[in-house]
Design an enzyme around this catalytic site. Sequence first.
Site, PDB file in Angstrom:
ATOM      1  N   ASP A  35       0.863  -1.183   0.000  1.00  0.00           N
ATOM      2  CA  ASP A  35       0.000   0.000   0.000  1.00  0.00           C
ATOM      3  C   ASP A  35       0.896   1.227   0.000  1.00  0.00           C
ATOM      4  OD1 ASP A  35      -3.265   0.214   0.933  1.00  0.00           O
ATOM      5  OD2 ASP A  35      -2.094   2.059   0.945  1.00  0.00           O
ATOM      6  N   ASP A  55       3.862   2.649  -4.403  1.00  0.00           N
ATOM      7  CA  ASP A  55       2.960   3.469  -5.201  1.00  0.00           C
ATOM      8  C   ASP A  55       2.709   2.718  -6.498  1.00  0.00           C
ATOM      9  OD1 ASP A  55       1.689   5.293  -6.841  1.00  0.00           O
ATOM     10  OD2 ASP A  55       3.147   6.903  -6.548  1.00  0.00           O
ATOM     11  N   ASN A  82      -5.498  -4.906  -6.316  1.00  0.00           N
ATOM     12  CA  ASN A  82      -6.642  -4.226  -5.713  1.00  0.00           C
ATOM     13  C   ASN A  82      -6.481  -2.712  -5.641  1.00  0.00           C
ATOM     14  OD1 ASN A  82      -9.089  -4.019  -3.809  1.00  0.00           O
ATOM     15  ND2 ASN A  82      -7.433  -3.174  -2.562  1.00  0.00           N
ATOM     16  N   TYR A 148     -12.021   6.768 -13.658  1.00  0.00           N
ATOM     17  CA  TYR A 148     -12.268   5.500 -12.966  1.00  0.00           C
ATOM     18  C   TYR A 148     -13.022   4.539 -13.865  1.00  0.00           C
ATOM     19  CZ  TYR A 148     -13.789   2.289  -9.270  1.00  0.00           C
ATOM     20  OH  TYR A 148     -14.023   1.172  -8.501  1.00  0.00           O
ATOM     21  N   LYS A 152     -11.547   0.939 -15.291  1.00  0.00           N
ATOM     22  CA  LYS A 152     -12.130  -0.355 -14.962  1.00  0.00           C
ATOM     23  C   LYS A 152     -12.604  -1.086 -16.218  1.00  0.00           C
ATOM     24  CE  LYS A 152     -11.316  -0.040 -10.607  1.00  0.00           C
ATOM     25  NZ  LYS A 152     -10.265  -0.872  -9.988  1.00  0.00           N
ATOM     26  N   THR A 183     -17.255   0.461   2.490  1.00  0.00           N
ATOM     27  CA  THR A 183     -15.844   0.713   2.769  1.00  0.00           C
ATOM     28  C   THR A 183     -15.646   2.207   3.004  1.00  0.00           C
ATOM     29  OG1 THR A 183     -15.297   1.069   0.433  1.00  0.00           O
ATOM     30  CG2 THR A 183     -15.154  -1.196   1.262  1.00  0.00           C
TER      31      THR A 183
END
Length: 247
Positions: A35, A55, A82, A148, A152, A183
Amino acid sequence: MTDKPIALVTGAAQGIGYACAEALTEDGYFVILADIQDSVHAAARTLGGAGMICDMGDAAAIAAMFDQIEVNHGPVAALVNNAGIAAPGDFLNYDLDSFERVIDINLRGVFLATQRAANTMVDKGIEGAIVNMSSINAQVAIPAIPAYCASKGGVMQLTKVAALALAQHNIRVNAVGPGSIDTEMMAGVNANPDAMKTVLSRTPLKRAGTAREIADVVAFLCSKKASYVTGESIYVDGGRLGLNYTC
């Protein structure tokens, strides 16, 4: 070095990534959590794994991470891509730097990590599994998150391409596409009753999903139980994509 198979989960300090790391740990993997946040080290200690700062928008950092993993622990047998960001904004004024940053992390980083992990799997004769975190936004769009959605959609196609390219080596590549999941990214929606009502109106199961519900599907795809599954995107969305109206 460890005698357990090694799994690498990116974006694993919290949320879906951490849940994936937890599920894979329970399945017998030694899990490396990566992460950009320092809190990944504490998360890794909780699971008895290893934490790394990386990163996923930085090609050199990705290469260095795999080098370090292979020297200190061994080759990766399961990879969960992820890590991702959304960067919402108005389409007509959307900033190019923001667009490129989202693509760099969400798509280019997935390609680089998949390619590097797969090369080592081939070299070592590992019949591994790679799972990419997609989204229902690979199929349906929201105007406020153009980068985004584009990333995806790219992940969905990249998953198919990698699955076909790696099938001869018995390396499986699949994707999981979450719907509305409880989340940190959804915290603002949860705090707004009107926004939550809108989310539930387009979710036939009438609730948000949990990170663990995503992680269990990821763990399945990394397991031998999914030995004949490759090139697929499995949408874990409470029925969202099958709905053609909202109430």
